[in-house]
Design a protein around this motif. Structure first.
Motif, PDB file in Angstrom:
ATOM      1  N   UNK A  56      60.994  14.923 -72.500  1.00  0.00           N
ATOM      2  CA  UNK A  56      62.289  14.231 -74.080  1.00  0.00           C
ATOM      3  C   UNK A  56      62.716  14.943 -74.419  1.00  0.00           C
ATOM      4  N   UNK A  57      64.033  15.230 -75.314  1.00  0.00           N
ATOM      5  CA  UNK A  57      65.448  15.380 -74.920  1.00  0.00           C
ATOM      6  C   UNK A  57      65.030  16.564 -75.714  1.00  0.00           C
ATOM      7  N   UNK A  58      65.106  17.501 -74.722  1.00  0.00           N
ATOM      8  CA  UNK A  58      65.460  18.634 -75.013  1.00  0.00           C
ATOM      9  C   UNK A  58      66.725  19.648 -76.142  1.00  0.00           C
ATOM     10  N   UNK A  59      67.585  19.475 -75.415  1.00  0.00           N
ATOM     11  CA  UNK A  59      68.716  19.899 -76.192  1.00  0.00           C
ATOM     12  C   UNK A  59      70.415  19.018 -75.721  1.00  0.00           C
ATOM     13  N   UNK A  60      71.333  19.427 -76.452  1.00  0.00           N
ATOM     14  CA  UNK A  60      72.347  18.787 -75.967  1.00  0.00           C
ATOM     15  C   UNK A  60      72.852  18.592 -74.223  1.00  0.00           C
ATOM     16  N   UNK A  61      71.916  19.218 -73.031  1.00  0.00           N
ATOM     17  CA  UNK A  61      72.630  19.140 -72.151  1.00  0.00           C
ATOM     18  C   UNK A  61      71.125  18.895 -71.290  1.00  0.00           C
ATOM     19  N   UNK A  62      70.134  18.828 -71.778  1.00  0.00           N
ATOM     20  CA  UNK A  62      68.495  18.159 -71.178  1.00  0.00           C
ATOM     21  C   UNK A  62      67.760  17.612 -71.471  1.00  0.00           C
ATOM     22  N   UNK A  63      66.928  17.189 -70.368  1.00  0.00           N
ATOM     23  CA  UNK A  63      65.472  16.103 -71.268  1.00  0.00           C
ATOM     24  C   UNK A  63      64.354  17.664 -70.350  1.00  0.00           C
ATOM     25  N   UNK A  64      63.316  17.750 -70.920  1.00  0.00           N
ATOM     26  CA  UNK A  64      62.190  18.257 -70.736  1.00  0.00           C
ATOM     27  C   UNK A  64      60.536  17.654 -70.744  1.00  0.00           C
ATOM     28  N   UNK A  65      59.953  17.835 -69.821  1.00  0.00           N
ATOM     29  CA  UNK A  65      58.594  17.753 -70.148  1.00  0.00           C
ATOM     30  C   UNK A  65      57.668  17.398 -71.280  1.00  0.00           C
ATOM     31  N   UNK A  66      57.558  16.440 -72.282  1.00  0.00           N
ATOM     32  CA  UNK A  66      57.427  16.696 -73.660  1.00  0.00           C
ATOM     33  C   UNK A  66      56.541  17.649 -73.968  1.00  0.00           C
ATOM     34  N   UNK A  67      55.179  17.553 -72.624  1.00  0.00           N
ATOM     35  CA  UNK A  67      53.958  19.021 -73.155  1.00  0.00           C
ATOM     36  C   UNK A  67      54.323  20.335 -72.735  1.00  0.00           C
ATOM     37  N   UNK A  68      55.773  20.474 -72.317  1.00  0.00           N
ATOM     38  CA  UNK A  68      56.341  21.540 -71.693  1.00  0.00           C
ATOM     39  C   UNK A  68      55.739  22.605 -70.828  1.00  0.00           C
ATOM     40  N   UNK A  69      54.950  21.431 -69.981  1.00  0.00           N
ATOM     41  CA  UNK A  69      54.792  21.816 -68.826  1.00  0.00           C
ATOM     42  C   UNK A  69      55.864  22.870 -67.518  1.00  0.00           C
ATOM     43  N   UNK A  70      55.199  22.912 -66.690  1.00  0.00           N
ATOM     44  CA  UNK A  70      55.917  23.774 -66.035  1.00  0.00           C
ATOM     45  C   UNK A  70      55.359  23.398 -64.509  1.00  0.00           C
ATOM     46  N   UNK A  71      56.536  23.805 -63.301  1.00  0.00           N
ATOM     47  CA  UNK A  71      56.057  23.256 -62.484  1.00  0.00           C
ATOM     48  C   UNK A  71      55.078  24.447 -60.915  1.00  0.00           C
ATOM     49  N   UNK A  72      54.045  24.829 -60.188  1.00  0.00           N
ATOM     50  CA  UNK A  72      53.364  25.650 -59.965  1.00  0.00           C
ATOM     51  C   UNK A  72      54.288  26.458 -58.346  1.00  0.00           C
ATOM     52  N   UNK A  73      54.958  27.414 -59.182  1.00  0.00           N
ATOM     53  CA  UNK A  73      55.827  27.835 -56.965  1.00  0.00           C
ATOM     54  C   UNK A  73      55.490  28.299 -56.839  1.00  0.00           C
ATOM     55  N   UNK A  74      54.987  28.670 -55.581  1.00  0.00           N
ATOM     56  CA  UNK A  74      54.563  29.728 -54.339  1.00  0.00           C
ATOM     57  C   UNK A  74      54.956  31.255 -54.398  1.00  0.00           C
ATOM     58  N   UNK A  75      55.877  31.506 -55.462  1.00  0.00           N
ATOM     59  CA  UNK A  75      56.925  32.848 -55.578  1.00  0.00           C
ATOM     60  C   UNK A  75      57.030  33.207 -53.681  1.00  0.00           C
ATOM     61  N   UNK A  76      57.799  32.278 -53.256  1.00  0.00           N
ATOM     62  CA  UNK A  76      58.750  32.225 -52.060  1.00  0.00           C
ATOM     63  C   UNK A  76      59.722  32.073 -51.777  1.00  0.00           C
ATOM     64  N   UNK A  77      61.138  32.060 -50.798  1.00  0.00           N
ATOM     65  CA  UNK A  77      62.926  32.153 -51.020  1.00  0.00           C
ATOM     66  C   UNK A  77      62.195  30.492 -50.354  1.00  0.00           C
ATOM     67  N   UNK A  78      63.377  30.193 -50.608  1.00  0.00           N
ATOM     68  CA  UNK A  78      63.835  28.559 -49.395  1.00  0.00           C
ATOM     69  C   UNK A  78      62.942  27.371 -49.473  1.00  0.00           C
ATOM     70  N   UNK A  79      62.472  27.102 -50.919  1.00  0.00           N
ATOM     71  CA  UNK A  79      61.515  26.484 -51.501  1.00  0.00           C
ATOM     72  C   UNK A  79      62.822  25.083 -52.561  1.00  0.00           C
ATOM     73  N   UNK A  80      61.910  24.202 -52.412  1.00  0.00           N
ATOM     74  CA  UNK A  80      62.183  22.781 -52.645  1.00  0.00           C
ATOM     75  C   UNK A  80      62.053  22.634 -53.886  1.00  0.00           C
ATOM     76  N   UNK A  81      62.505  21.034 -54.415  1.00  0.00           N
ATOM     77  CA  UNK A  81      61.116  20.600 -55.470  1.00  0.00           C
ATOM     78  C   UNK A  81      62.255  18.123 -55.362  1.00  0.00           C
ATOM     79  N   UNK A  82      61.508  17.805 -55.126  1.00  0.00           N
ATOM     80  CA  UNK A  82      62.209  16.685 -55.280  1.00  0.00           C
ATOM     81  C   UNK A  82      60.565  15.357 -56.214  1.00  0.00           C
ATOM     82  N   UNK A  83      62.048  15.296 -56.793  1.00  0.00           N
ATOM     83  CA  UNK A  83      61.316  14.461 -58.584  1.00  0.00           C
ATOM     84  C   UNK A  83      61.696  12.885 -58.102  1.00  0.00           C
ATOM     85  N   UNK A  84      60.758  12.069 -58.907  1.00  0.00           N
ATOM     86  CA  UNK A  84      61.781  10.447 -58.885  1.00  0.00           C
ATOM     87  C   UNK A  84      60.996  10.318 -60.041  1.00  0.00           C
ATOM     88  N   UNK A  85      61.591   8.644 -60.050  1.00  0.00           N
ATOM     89  CA  UNK A  85      60.948   7.808 -61.582  1.00  0.00           C
ATOM     90  C   UNK A  85      59.681   7.512 -60.981  1.00  0.00           C
TER      91      UNK A  85
END
Length: 522
Positions: free
Chosen positions: A490-519
């Motif tokens: 869902x549109x969040x502001x002039x620059x971005x779209x965000x998850x409509x329920x405001x969810x986040x992705x948990x990460x392990x708190x380590x460096x050198x992490x990446x995300x891959x996101x696909x339609x």
């Protein structure tokens, strides 16, 4: 007597014609190398006095190829056909024994693993001639072809088992205080008793053998034509301009038919202070004019950047210790030159005293990932302290570092990316993602160690209701973990779209992490 001479001449001519015709029956694949060998004069200096070329034709197309003298009265022409079917050729020379030789041959389909030469694809990326994407994961081993046979074979075995699909390598040997190279490019006596008017064909045959070995492995040979590491010892860095030009013509004639060749006009060109910019331009022009296949061409700097916007430069080859540390810097030269950018030297993994050879494996891998997110390409090498002065950077052999395994993992990630190449999604700020807007996103957090990431993407290509899946990638531990569920935008502001329920992705708190996101698939 005249009749006998005429008959003898006719027999010799027929024999020569038969020899050429016999070669025509040899099979050749598309983007392979068709070689013709002719017997010719040995008198005088064939390197200076004999001109040889051939025109290869298919229908209305005509491609002119320079020949070269290979010693002992042998002259050769090599041709890389880019289409299947029948081709014809005819030679021309200032010597009757080499002039007017005609023949024809048939070219079949490319064999498995042969995708043709690498070319520029679009504006910022590379692909093979058949359209297969080329994701550059390169390394540098300057003098590996100037080592003993056992070391060279070890280098090839290391490359065969490693992640690298391009090797930067010197044509001329560099000065080695402990070992003399087994062969030299000119006839004469080391260190400086060279006859610059006569090449040493054995030197170039060996180089061709190794370029051919790399071709068999599917690895590009980025040939460095000049370099400053001679330091005047052999004198190959101080040859007169006319010798340099003759050398370039000879190298191109011998090696242009190898589909895996790239031309690097020089390494750290600005350290060759006896050569000025117009001379470098001239060398580019010679390579461009003499190469009928237009292999990739660039030049590598030390402190001064060459003007890569010049038309004979196909891609940017740059040395910088810091530019690939973050994606916002790494993207800059793309926008300046509007060509593919390869950061061939970003310092090296190692433990020597010099500051350019002290990267940790983590820092080496980080530069590759930030370069990828910037839509550019990065090069590797390593140099560790060794009592025998052996290093991958200088001489090849075996790899010791921890980065190659992680670069193999990165190459797998890249090969699963959109065929068009990774494009930065938002170059302004905050969104360290590249990919294809609305379809594919690859993000990298570098040295940061977040424990979560609010699901938000830059707005290009997005609209309300689009759905995406995500994976967490640990670039150091080489793992891919799917994130449960689907994220709806869902549109969040002039620059971005965000998850409509405001969810986040948990990460392990380590460096050198990446995300891959696909339609998400509907």
């Amino acid at each position: 007597m005249k009749l006998m001479r005429a008959l003898l001449a006719a027999l010799l001519l027929a024999a020569a014609g038969a020899a050429v015709h016999a070669q025509d029956t040899a099979p050749v694949e598309r983007w392979g190398s068709k070689e013709l060998t002719l017997d010719g004069p040995r008198d005088g200096n064939p390197f200076l006095e004999v001109d040889l070329a051939a025109t290869f034709r298919q229908g209305a197309r005509a491609i002119v190829v320079d020949g070269f003298y290979d010693g002992e009265g042998r002259y050769k022409l090599r041709f890389m056909p880019d289409s299947v079917g029948e081709w014809t050729y005819e030679t021309r020379s200032n010597r009757p024994a080499l002039d007017g030789k005609r023949g024809k041959f048939t070219v079949g389909p490319a064999q498995q693993g042969n995708h043709g030469p690498v070319q520029v694809k679009g504006t910022h990326h590379f692909a093979y001639a058949d359209g297969t994407p080329f994701w550059q994961v390169g390394t540098t081993s300057y003098g590996w072809t100037h080592q003993p046979e056992a070391t060279e074979r070890q280098t090839l075995a290391t490359l065969a088992a490693g992640p690298f699909n391009k090797v930067r390598m010197l044509v001329f040997p560099n000065q080695d205080v402990k070992h003399q190279p087994p062969r030299f490019p000119f006839e004469g006596t080391p260190p400086k008793g060279w006859d610059f008017s006569r090449f040493n064909p054995a030197f170039f045959r060996h180089l061709e053998q190794r370029v051919g070995d790399l071709r068999t492995l599917g690895i590009q040979a980025d040939l460095i034509l000049f370099h400053p590491y001679d330091k005047g010892y052999w004198g190959f860095d101080q040859m007169p301009a006319e010798v340099n030009e003759r050398y370039l013509r000879y190298v191109v004639a011998r090696l242009a038919s190898y589909r895996n060749v790239w031309w690097s006009i020089a390494n750290e060109f600005d350290y060759l202070t006896n050569k000025q910019m117009p001379e470098w331009d001239r060398y580019f022009e010679i390579v461009q004019a003499r190469d009928p296949y237009q292999h990739l061409r660039s030049i590598h700097n030390a402190m001064v950047l060459y003007n890569h916007s010049k038309p004979w430069v196909t891609h940017v080859s740059v040395q910088s210790g810091a530019i690939a540390e973050d994606f916002e810097r790494a993207v800059l030269l793309r926008d300046v030159y509007m060509k593919p950018v390869v950061y061939d030297e970003v310092k090296y993994e190692g433990n020597i005293e010099r500051r350019w050879g002290q990267l940790s494996a983590q820092e080496m891998v980080l530069r590759f990932w930030t370069g990828a997110i910037a839509g550019t390409y990065v090069g590797h090498s390593e140099i560790f302290k060794d009592p025998d002065d052996m290093s991958w950077l200088g001489k090849g052999g075996a790899l010791r570092g921890e980065s190659p395994a992680r670069l193999a993992f990165l190459r797998q990630i890249l090969s699963a990316s959109p065929a068009e190449g990774l494009e930065p999604i938002d170059k302004w700020q905050e969104y360290p993602f590249a990919g294809k807007p609305g379809a594919y996103y690859l993000g990298y957090f570098g040295r940061q160690a977040p424990v979560s990431w609010p699901f938000a993407l830059a707005k290009p290509g997005l609209k309300d209701g689009m759905r995406f899946t995500a994976e967490v990638i640990d670039t150091w531990n080489m793992s891919i973990t799917p994130v449960p569920g689907v994220f709806e935008l869902r549109r969040q502001d002039n620059y971005s779209f965000a998850d409509k329920d405001g969810r986040s992705i948990a990460l392990p708190g380590r460096p050198y992490m990446a995300l891959r996101i696909k339609k998400a698939l509907d």
